[in-house]
Design an enzyme around this catalytic site. Structure first.
Site, PDB file in Angstrom:
ATOM      1  N   CYS A  65      -8.066 -49.013  23.129  1.00 32.38           N
ATOM      2  CA  CYS A  65      -8.313 -47.696  22.506  1.00 32.38           C
ATOM      3  C   CYS A  65      -7.793 -46.561  23.388  1.00 32.38           C
ATOM      4  O   CYS A  65      -6.729 -45.994  23.128  1.00 32.38           O
ATOM      5  CB  CYS A  65      -9.804 -47.491  22.227  1.00 32.38           C
ATOM      6  SG  CYS A  65     -10.500 -48.685  21.050  1.00 32.38           S
ATOM      7  N   ARG A  66      -8.538 -46.207  24.435  1.00 35.79           N
ATOM      8  CA  ARG A  66      -8.200 -44.994  25.200  1.00 35.79           C
ATOM      9  C   ARG A  66      -6.939 -45.125  26.027  1.00 35.79           C
ATOM     10  O   ARG A  66      -6.069 -44.237  25.978  1.00 35.79           O
ATOM     11  CB  ARG A  66      -9.387 -44.605  26.102  1.00 35.79           C
ATOM     12  CG  ARG A  66     -10.587 -44.139  25.320  1.00 35.79           C
ATOM     13  CD  ARG A  66     -11.828 -44.099  26.184  1.00 35.79           C
ATOM     14  NE  ARG A  66     -12.239 -45.438  26.590  1.00 35.79           N
ATOM     15  CZ  ARG A  66     -13.234 -45.705  27.411  1.00 35.79           C
ATOM     16  NH1 ARG A  66     -13.926 -44.709  27.932  1.00 35.79           N
ATOM     17  NH2 ARG A  66     -13.542 -46.945  27.719  1.00 35.79           N
ATOM     18  N   ASP A 114     -15.600 -43.023  24.886  1.00 34.97           N
ATOM     19  CA  ASP A 114     -15.166 -44.293  24.299  1.00 34.97           C
ATOM     20  C   ASP A 114     -15.334 -44.235  22.773  1.00 34.97           C
ATOM     21  O   ASP A 114     -16.460 -44.116  22.275  1.00 34.97           O
ATOM     22  CB  ASP A 114     -16.026 -45.413  24.886  1.00 34.97           C
ATOM     23  CG  ASP A 114     -15.559 -46.782  24.447  1.00 34.97           C
ATOM     24  OD1 ASP A 114     -14.709 -46.862  23.528  1.00 34.97           O
ATOM     25  OD2 ASP A 114     -16.039 -47.777  25.024  1.00 34.97           O
TER      26      ASP A 114
HETATM   27  P1  4NP Z   1     -11.342 -48.897  25.299  1.00 37.92           P
HETATM   28  O1  4NP Z   1     -12.460 -49.143  24.163  1.00 37.92           O
HETATM   29  O2  4NP Z   1     -12.004 -49.196  26.616  1.00 37.92           O
HETATM   30  O3  4NP Z   1     -11.019 -47.440  25.145  1.00 37.92           O
HETATM   31  O4  4NP Z   1     -10.185 -49.822  24.983  1.00 37.92           O
HETATM   32  C1  4NP Z   1     -13.205 -50.316  24.057  1.00 37.92           C
HETATM   33  C2  4NP Z   1     -12.626 -51.434  23.508  1.00 37.92           C
HETATM   34  C3  4NP Z   1     -13.374 -52.593  23.360  1.00 37.92           C
HETATM   35  C4  4NP Z   1     -14.700 -52.604  23.755  1.00 37.92           C
HETATM   36  C5  4NP Z   1     -15.267 -51.472  24.302  1.00 37.92           C
HETATM   37  C6  4NP Z   1     -14.512 -50.338  24.455  1.00 37.92           C
HETATM   38  N1  4NP Z   1     -15.475 -53.779  23.558  1.00 37.92           N
HETATM   39  O5  4NP Z   1     -16.669 -53.754  23.870  1.00 37.92           O
HETATM   40  O6  4NP Z   1     -14.943 -54.818  23.107  1.00 37.92           O
END
Ligand code: 4NP
Length: 162
Positions: free
Chosen positions: A20-21, A130
């Site tokens: 995502c981020r 997030d």
């Molecule tokens: P990211 O978001 O750290 O911005 O890629 C997330 C992607 C997956 C998860 C949590 C945050 N997860 O718990 O699977």
């Protein structure tokens, strides 16, 4: 992948899942550096391994597309201790990512490690929220945040090359 360190601009964007981020941050930075005509080595990674090999979350891909960036070809990978020697700068999305990255950093690592928003005037110490468990609006806010980070990186590169 070989990393060209000669320009001093090898930047790794870091979050938890790398779906995502940090891929949005990589996409925003790739677009901003390309627009400015400045070379940079850009990559992203996650502190966790759950999504290794996966493309960005479909909501992140859609938001990037809406803003004119294609991140569909990115694939998640996990941060490694080698990254601290391969990158000049590692930018973490939040305090948890920062703490987890410090645990991976080797004693001899040379990369500077800080929060993404530390680079944005008036936002030092803030996290990029997030968006994973929220609705689509969260991804719009993420793009706005990481675009500000990308603009700050390009401004810094312009200042140091001029
Ligand atoms: P990211 O978001 O750290 O911005 O890629 C997330 C992607 C997956 C998860 C949590 C945050 N997860 O718990 O699977």
């Amino acid at each position: 992948m070989p990393y060209d360190r000669t320009n001093g601009r090898a930047i790794l964007f870091l979050c938890l899942g790398n779906i995502c981020r940090s891929p949005l941050a990589e996409g925003a930075a790739r677009a901003a550096f390309a627009r400015a005509g400045i070379d940079a080595t850009l990559d992203s990674a996650g502190t966790g391994d759950w999504h290794v090999g996966c493309p960005p979350d479909p909501r992140a891909q859609a938001e990037a597309q809406r803003r004119g960036a294609d991140i569909s070809g990115l694939r998640a990978r996990q941060l490694t201790s080698d990254d601290f020697g391969r990158f000049d700068l590692i930018l973490a999305a939040d305090q948890t990512n920062l703490r987890d990255a410090r645990r991976v950093a080797p004693a001899a690592g040379t990369a500077r490690l800080c929060l993404m928003l530390d680079l944005v005037a008036g936002r030092a110490g803030e996290s990029v929220a997030d968006p994973y468990y929220g609705d689509d609006d969260g991804f719009t806010a993420t793009w706005d945040d990481v675009s500000a980070v990308a603009a700050a990186l390009v401004a810094d590169a312009v200042a140091s090359s001029g």
